[in-house]
Design an enzyme around this catalytic site. Structure first.
Site, PDB file in Angstrom:
ATOM      1  N   GLY A  93      46.379  38.095  37.854  1.00 50.55           N
ATOM      2  CA  GLY A  93      46.062  38.468  39.319  1.00 50.55           C
ATOM      3  C   GLY A  93      46.863  40.058  38.650  1.00 50.55           C
ATOM      4  CG  ASP A  94      51.199  40.920  37.821  1.00 48.99           C
ATOM      5  OD1 ASP A  94      51.771  41.969  38.444  1.00 48.99           O
ATOM      6  OD2 ASP A  94      51.856  39.485  37.781  1.00 48.99           O
ATOM      7  CB  SER A  95      45.727  41.867  34.257  1.00 55.26           C
ATOM      8  OG  SER A  95      47.111  41.450  33.119  1.00 55.26           O
ATOM      9  N   GLY A 104      45.990  45.977  38.154  1.00 59.95           N
ATOM     10  CA  GLY A 104      46.153  46.934  37.426  1.00 59.95           C
ATOM     11  C   GLY A 104      44.958  47.828  36.630  1.00 59.95           C
TER      12      GLY A 104
END
Lengths: 414, 414
Positions: free
Chosen positions: A181-183, A186
């Site tokens: 989810g973070d990637s 980003g």
């Protein structure tokens, strides 16, 4: 228009050469975003706290140095500042006129509390593009909720769908083994930033494209395909399907004699015919349970068991050969070791040995997206905390060495 | 520089207004890429075969119309052409001068075999930016291998990591319940395209940034964090960790009394202290097995069982309330129904009701990334096959209606 002398002189062929990005980020999402920009040639200045980005402590270390950081921090410059001091914040504001973009992933409102809110930044540099990455976004009743990556994934819908089918097993849904989810957030931020830069270049101003507000939850949700429209119109609550696909069979990962998994996607009539042939079980082809895709989907569990009993008798390598010869889409389920040895990745420099001054040779993934006529480089690996502090203060603020030494002695800069 | 009159007049505030994209795509990756570009305002012309993109047949249908397509095709124009005919290919070549970008995801080499390879396209429009999306990339010994999305994910490393820990269960690794590799590749392509457009705008030519070559495998691999460097330097083969995280505990999905899952991330000492308090099991805090993160990670399975026995006694809603009151990061693991009802998504228009002329009200995810000063619209939903054929032939090729009727009668255009 934000094109600084420094980069005009550089004259390399990197795609994003000429863009300078100030990162006020930590952990995964914002630093992943700036890695993507830096990989394509942007000059990324990462502002770190004096003790460094906490992500430097994550994962395996060699003599206190993170292997992940070698990749996560690559191609960026690090300046370490105490932003709780007036002098530290002053450095940020003096760097701003040289930058095109600010990327940050503090909790919403935190930047304002630090005295570096958008109003303050834009008082110094009116057309700065600001990208915020957060769990739930910068607005709405839920914006202040605590949001670890795993929670963004759960709220985005990906966690529920990543599991064995309900009723079949009593196991919790599985976390994708990385902070996906973070990637994804980003990457969305990087897409938004370059879109805003394009608009600024085209029209002379970013105009109403000067703020980008990316939420983890929403980034994940945007990839959930038919989940939302099918629920809205038909009340279908999309359910997980284990290793398989809801609408096609056989497609799954099957166990091998040597304890690996092999993925086989023989989910069309011609491919299924080829598969039963290499399995030497032609009888399956006339078995009414497996005639046509709809029947195979209805009896997928039984079919998977039959295929698994066959794959269990052979090693992964042997199976890969048999299936490739029959032109059946398949692959060993790759581990890190398989990735490292894969000739295709190597041929495209998507797995490469990089010299890290602190760690020696380090295996890096290559630069994505690939511009074949403009090969991207790992110009340097993740730098030490504040490795470029003095260089940056000299280059942009024109500070003499004595002043830089003072700031270091005062604990403002490291 | 590719800025056509048409869009100059449009003068809307969409971020990518002024960009025109020709899609020669099908299934998921390329159409997802162009959805992202269209969502931000690009004029996307999708070339479809006469029978339509096969993805129109996927998933739940209402009277033969796909719900997924309502989202997947939104904001794009569809022209249906038989590219096996000279006249069909001629239309593509006549549209090219009006376009800035071509996006395609055929198997490598297929475009050339269709007579529409990069050389042919660039003979007509020298500075066209071409983005290829494929399983393994356009070069290297493995470029011709069959590559379904699931295989790209397996080779990229995500499938191996999405599983219960080895030894704990004998179950195959789980597929993320959507074609995540396709979508990530599509997003990378969108990022690359806008980067190339920025460069073209800045320098007057895309120069060496005119080709973008995105592979599913590589797109997935680029998100695998420390997997590759830790293997290269230390021989660590990263393993899956089920619902948990390898380096922090407790963080998992726990079963509830009403058959749901609740995600709890209490993986710091203060959060763990809060959790044992709301569980009324203060004794856990002094239990040596759970003192400090390292001990908790070592005994994560036991700890998860204890927490699960507590969560099983309460409904998901009740648990969510208790945990929120204690400020412990947590969330119900959202299904489609939870997403549809979530007030935060609604407040940010990230879940919205959209009028689809064929389907009625359809629930759409919003536009990511969000530019709050430039709210994005779902201008229209996924169009019928060839819905814009006549409009496009008139607008760009200036064909009279009689000629368009001829092309339709000849089966070149639908």
């Amino acid at each position: 228009m934000g094109f600084t002398e420094k980069n005009d002189i550089g004259a390399t062929q990197q795609v994003l050469d000429g863009i300078r990005v100030l990162e006020l980020g930590h952990f995964v999402a914002a630093p992943f975003c700036t890695r993507l920009l830096a990989d394509l040639g942007a000059d990324v200045i990462k502002i770190e706290p004096l003790q460094g980005d906490p992500v430097r402590q994550w994962g395996a270390q060699i003599e206190g140095r993170s292997l992940w950081w070698s990749v996560h921090g690559r191609n960026k410059r690090s300046i370490a500042l105490d932003l709780k001091t007036e002098a530290g914040r002053d450095v940020v504001l003096k760097l701003l006129p040289f930058c095109d973009v600010v990327v940050e992933n503090f909790r919403p409102g935190q930047l304002e509390r630090m005295g570096l809110g958008p109003d303050v930044l834009r008082a110094v540099k009116p057309d700065i593009i600001i990208a915020h990455i957060s769990g739930y976004g910068q607005s709405g009743p839920g914006r202040d909720r605590a949001a670890f990556g795993v929670i963004g994934e759960a709220v985005g819908g990906i966690r529920h769908l990543t599991n064995h089918p309900p009723g079949q097993y009593d196991l919790p849904p599985v976390r994708v083994g990385v902070s996906i989810g973070d990637s994804i957030a980003g990457l969305y931020a990087a897409f938004g930033i370059v879109s805003a830069l394009w608009r600024k270049e085209r029209t002379g101003t970013p105009g109403s494209a000067k703020t980008i507000d990316v939420a983890l939850t929403e980034s994940v949700l945007s990839m959930m395909e038919a989940m939302l429209p099918e629920y809205g119109a038909l009340g279908i609550v999309k359910q997980p399907t284990g290793g398989g696909i809801a609408t096609a069979a056989p497609s799954n990962a099957y166990p091998t004699a040597d304890g690996e998994w092999i993925l086989i996607a023989a989910n069309s009539d011609p491919l299924f015919a080829k598969l039963v042939q290499v399995m030497n079980q032609d009888i399956l082809q006339t078995d009414p349970r497996f005639q046509g895709n709809a029947a195979r989907v209805a009896n997928a569990a039984t079919l998977d068991e039959i295929i698994g009993n066959w794959t269990k008798t052979k090693d992964a390598k042997q199976l890969a050969g048999i299936l490739a010869d029959a032109d059946i889409p398949s692959s060993k389920v790759y581990t890190a070791a398989d990735v490292a040895e894969d000739p295709q990745y190597r041929a495209r420099q998507m797995v490469r040995d990089v010299d890290d001054p602190a760690l020696g040779k380090v295996l890096h993934p290559g630069v994505v997206p690939c511009f074949p006529e403009s090969p991207a480089e790992v110009r340097w690996t993740g730098p030490d905390i504040g490795a470029h502090s003095a260089e940056i203060l000299k280059e942009f603020l024109d500070l003499p060495e004595s002043r830089i030494a003072d700031l270091k002695a005062q604990g403002v800069v490291r």
